[in-house]
Design a protein around this motif. Structure first.
Motif, short mmCIF file in Angstrom:
data_model
loop_
_atom_site.label_atom_id
_atom_site.label_comp_id
_atom_site.label_asym_id
_atom_site.label_seq_id
_atom_site.Cartn_x
_atom_site.Cartn_y
_atom_site.Cartn_z
N ALA A 240 0.71 -1.31 -0.19
CA ALA A 240 -0.40 0.12 0.35
C ALA A 240 0.95 1.49 0.30
O ALA A 240 0.53 2.11 -0.47
N ASP A 241 2.08 1.02 0.68
CA ASP A 241 2.75 2.21 0.66
C ASP A 241 3.88 2.30 -0.37
O ASP A 241 3.95 3.98 -1.00
N GLN A 242 4.22 1.76 -1.12
CA GLN A 242 5.69 1.72 -1.36
C GLN A 242 5.07 0.84 -3.00
O GLN A 242 5.72 0.96 -4.17
N GLY A 243 4.20 0.02 -2.91
CA GLY A 243 3.36 -0.73 -4.38
C GLY A 243 4.46 -2.14 -3.90
O GLY A 243 5.26 -2.39 -3.33
N GLY A 244 4.36 -2.63 -5.22
CA GLY A 244 5.08 -3.98 -5.92
C GLY A 244 4.89 -4.30 -6.71
O GLY A 244 4.12 -4.16 -7.95
N SER A 245 5.53 -5.57 -6.87
CA SER A 245 5.71 -6.35 -8.33
C SER A 245 4.06 -6.97 -8.20
O SER A 245 3.73 -7.33 -7.49
N PRO A 246 3.66 -8.07 -9.77
CA PRO A 246 3.18 -8.40 -9.70
C PRO A 246 2.66 -9.24 -8.91
O PRO A 246 1.30 -10.74 -8.45
N GLU A 247 3.64 -10.25 -9.07
CA GLU A 247 3.43 -11.54 -7.98
C GLU A 247 3.36 -11.39 -6.72
O GLU A 247 2.78 -11.94 -5.97
N GLU A 248 3.96 -10.47 -6.18
CA GLU A 248 4.03 -9.32 -4.34
C GLU A 248 2.54 -9.73 -4.19
O GLU A 248 2.00 -9.60 -3.35
N TRP A 249 1.45 -8.93 -5.01
CA TRP A 249 0.15 -8.44 -5.14
C TRP A 249 -0.83 -10.02 -5.83
O TRP A 249 -1.29 -10.39 -4.37
N GLY A 250 -0.18 -11.43 -6.47
CA GLY A 250 -1.30 -11.98 -6.17
C GLY A 250 -0.74 -12.83 -4.59
O GLY A 250 -1.67 -13.75 -4.54
N ARG A 251 0.48 -13.21 -4.20
CA ARG A 251 1.11 -13.38 -3.20
C ARG A 251 -0.09 -12.81 -1.93
O ARG A 251 -0.50 -13.63 -1.27
N LEU A 252 -0.52 -11.68 -1.86
CA LEU A 252 -1.25 -10.89 -0.71
C LEU A 252 -2.44 -11.05 -1.70
O LEU A 252 -3.34 -11.46 -0.08
N VAL A 253 -3.38 -11.59 -2.57
CA VAL A 253 -4.61 -11.99 -2.49
C VAL A 253 -4.98 -13.60 -2.16
O VAL A 253 -5.35 -13.86 -1.86
#
Length: 369
Positions: free
Chosen positions: A312-325
């Motif tokens: 939320a603060d710094q953004g990230g890669s698609p893989e990291e967003w997928g990991r959070l989901v």
């Protein structure tokens, strides 16, 4: 123990005697003091007269005579003040009272201290060195850290000790060093060979390191463990969790139900199995990822929330967003999983190639058709 008490008693007695001895001496009588002071005053008066005679005969220079007079006068003045009796003499009754009070205080205080310590202290306990007290104050955490350090030092010298890696791996998992736990289990498997229990523990470490997600690596370990022992409960549980994670709720429920049906009534894993069945049946889900202890579940929740804040603060890669989901979906928190998916789409833009990993995860966990 008796010897130390005897030594302490001697030391206390010596200290009291050292304080009482000066008070036991009889003071110089007032009359004798007056005689001494009068003699001293007469001496300095004679010295002044002698200085005057020597100056008159020319035996002393004027400056020398003046200095000698000043010094003799100062001494005469000091002696005269003592003779005048500026400090009143202490009477014998008062002096006796003071001595008695001092003797009582000096003898009673040590005895009272020993009495209080005997009643409320612990004289029978053995002494403890400072190093031991510091180590005890640090508690179990310090002991655990010391054990880890000793095992690590041993493995640095003997990296082929498979048993050492197998002992260290669960300790790493307990203190939250999940990546190190995975590597330790890999070393144990390489050096000691495959067993159902060892593969199941390794797969669990991979799941914990992946925020509760049963990854392909973990799934392969569990399937291999079942090949060695079809009754391996841990491997069966996590494969049921993998089916749930893939969106195959029917297969997941069948696998959980089989574990419940074949387990003893007091099996420690039954609460996690029943929580998973409750979640699949639409009842209250557990507070954290299934299959983990409360300590492990708390650690996983903390890691997931930390990942959420960072993205939320710094953004990230698609893989990291997928990991959070995936992590929120595995934890049974679909609203937050949906929110994470929406934020990922907004953060990654409309590029289908960048969104593909996140959309794949969303389909895997059943968030989108």
């Amino acid at each position: 123990m008796t010897a130390i008490w005897f030594i302490l008693a001697l030391m206390t007695g010596a200290a009291v005697l050292a304080l009482l001895w000066p008070m036991s001496r009889r003071p110089v009588p007032v009359a004798a003091q007056a005689v001494v002071l009068a003699t001293e005053t007469g001496f300095y008066e004679d010295q002044l007269r002698e200085i005057e005679r020597d100056a008159a005969r020319g035996l002393l220079a004027p400056s020398e005579a003046e200095a000698a007079r000043a010094e003799a006068a100062r001494r005469l003045l000091r002696a005269s003040r003592g003779a005048a009796g500026d400090a009143p003499a202490v009477g014998e009754p008062t002096l006796r009272h003071r001595r008695a009070a001092s003797a009582f205080a000096l003898s009673t205080v040590p005895l009272l201290a020993l009495l209080v310590y005997g009643l409320f202290g612990s004289p029978d306990l053995p002494g403890q060195p400072q190093a031991a007290r510091v180590a005890a104050a640090r508690g179990e955490a310090g002991d655990l850290a010391g054990a880890v350090a000793r095992i690590e030092a041993h493995l640095a010298r003997s990296p082929d000790d498979g048993r050492g890696w197998e002992v260290l791996a669960p300790v790493y998992l307990r203190v939250g060093r999940t990546d190190d736990a995975v590597k330790a289990y890999e070393s144990a498997l390489r050096l000691l060979g495959d067993t159902a229990a060892r593969l199941s523990d390794y797969g669990e470490a991979v799941v914990t390191a992946g925020d509760g997600v049963v990854s392909d690596k973990a799934r392969a370990a569990f399937e291999k463990a079942l090949g060695l022992d079809p009754k391996a409960v841990k491997a069966r549980f996590y494969l049921a969790r993998a089916a749930e994670q893939d969106g195959d709720r029917t297969l997941a429920r069948t696998r959980y139900a089989e574990i419940e049906a074949t387990s003893p009534p007091d099996a420690p894993w039954l609460p996690a199995v029943r929580n998973s069945l409750a979640r699949l049946d639409g009842r209250t889900p557990p507070a954290g990822p299934p299959g983990l202890s409360e300590e492990q579940a708390s650690a996983v929740r903390g890691m997931v929330e930390g990942l959420d804040r960072r993205l939320a603060d710094q953004g990230g890669s698609p893989e990291e967003w997928g990991r959070l989901v995936r992590a929120y979906a595995v934890m049974g928190d679909r609203p937050r999983a949906q929110d994470a998916l929406a934020r990922a789409r907004a953060a990654l833009g409309a590029d289908p190639a960048r969104l593909a990993p996140v959309e794949d995860v969303a389909r895997d966990v059943g968030l989108v058709p």
